[in-house]
Design an enzyme around this catalytic site. Structure first.
Site: not given
Ligand code: PHE
Length: 347
Positions: A78, A178, A180, A182-183
């Protein structure tokens, strides 16, 4: 004895200051046991840079589990950008921040690939791509697989259907915390299926689109304690705390937020209260499944969507096995992820 570096978790923590933007950037490579570490780039204010690093560490570990449980040959990572409090960066300053992220990703030489997350969008991925090839979800016009929030929401909706079957009850009411990217999409899908919805978000600008779908707007405090069939956490993590569990009145929890629990033990408290919690690393995998299917495996959009829908099957297997063993779904998911990582940790 020679230490086994590959088993250090996180494998690598890189914290730096962007040379153009002066913002703290942290990238955590949690595990590459199954392949390249994958995880989005989160851009938001933190109290201090160490809070950003700590968040990246937790989120990267969740990505390791997410990829392992989805059967993907990717690890977890991340990126976190701890921007100053206030409105999000725009214009030339935003570009500088993203170029700095790109340089930091490039430093890891392919051990980590980034993508969108809270605070970043496909257009941002195109800027990052100026500095590194290890970036997913650029807009389709720019050669990427585009926004991952649609596939993430689709994965959640597939999982919701499985949950209803598993519980042998019709889903008639839901509370979404939430609204946003996605929500809101999840709200849309549930509303279309005739589910009555209460919705909440700290950002009051989300009220209007939510109400347009027929949702009743309530404070976050109330949404978390609503008497509904399903609670959908779709905001930032840590929403479900030990104290909250005693006050919750929903029958099940299933949503896309990463790291919904403040502590793994909270899953056991939910289980003890008879509230079914669908583990977030399983049900939130639609984005990574879709992006890797299209950008790395060259699948068509149709094939990628079918693969996302398999989240339903994964959840069904975990819920059935948890029931058979008499353990919480959280425990079953954790055990499965650990088994997959252990089986391949020497490769
Ligand atoms: N941020 C998203 C996740 O946590 C989506 C994502 C897609 C991340 C592709 C990296 C690559 O899953």
């Amino acid at each position: 004895m020679k230490p086994n570096i590959a088993r250090l978790r996180p494998e690598q923590v890189l914290a730096t200051t962007g040379s153009r933007s002066d913002v703290p950037i942290a990238i955590v490579v949690d595990s590459t046991a199954l392949g390249q570490a994958l995880g989005g780039c989160r851009l938001k204010p933190y109290a201090g840079w160490r809070d950003g690093v700590a968040d990246a560490e937790r989120l990267a570990a969740a990505m390791t589990e997410k990829c392992a449980l989805a059967g993907l040959n990717y690890g977890g990572g991340k990126a976190v950008v701890a921007v100053p409090a206030g409105p999000p960066p725009t214009g030339a300053y935003r570009r500088d921040v993203l170029l700095d992220v790109g340089d930091t990703v490039a430093e890891l030489d392919g051990r980590y690939a980034t993508g969108p997350d809270i605070g970043t969008a496909p257009e941002d991925m195109s800027v990052i791509a100026a500095r590194t090839a290890h970036v997913f979800c650029r807009p389709e016009a720019d050669g990427g697989s585009g926004d991952s929030s649609g596939p993430t929401a689709a994965g959640i909706l597939a999982a919701v259907n499985v949950l209803a079957e598993h519980e042998r009850r019709r889903l008639t009411t839901a509370s979404i915390v939430g609204l946003g990217q996605v929500g809101l999409r999840i709200a849309c899908g549930l509303a279309a299926a005739g589910v009555r919805i209460v919705a909440a978000d700290l950002d009051q600008r989300r009220q209007r689109p939510a109400e347009a779908l027929g949702a009743a707007w309530v404070p976050v405090h109330d949404a978390l304690r609503a008497n509904v069939d399903l609670l959908v956490p779709a905001a930032t993590g840590g929403l479900l705390t030990r104290d909250l569990v005693d006050e919750m009145r929903c029958r099940a929890v299933l949503g896309p937020a990463n790291n919904q629990l403040d502590d793994p033990q909270t899953a056991e408290a939910l289980h003890a209260r008879g509230i079914l919690w669908a583990p977030d690393p399983i049900v939130s995998a639609g984005g990574v499944i879709h992006a890797t299917a299209i950008e790395r495996e060259g699948l068509t959009a149709h094939e990628a969507r079918r693969r996302v829908a398999r989240i339903g099957g994964t959840l069904a297997a975990v819920l059935d096995e948890a029931r058979r063993r008499g353990v919480s779904p959280a425990r079953e998911a954790r055990d499965r992820a650990a088994a997959r990582l252990a089986g391949q940790s020497n490769s």
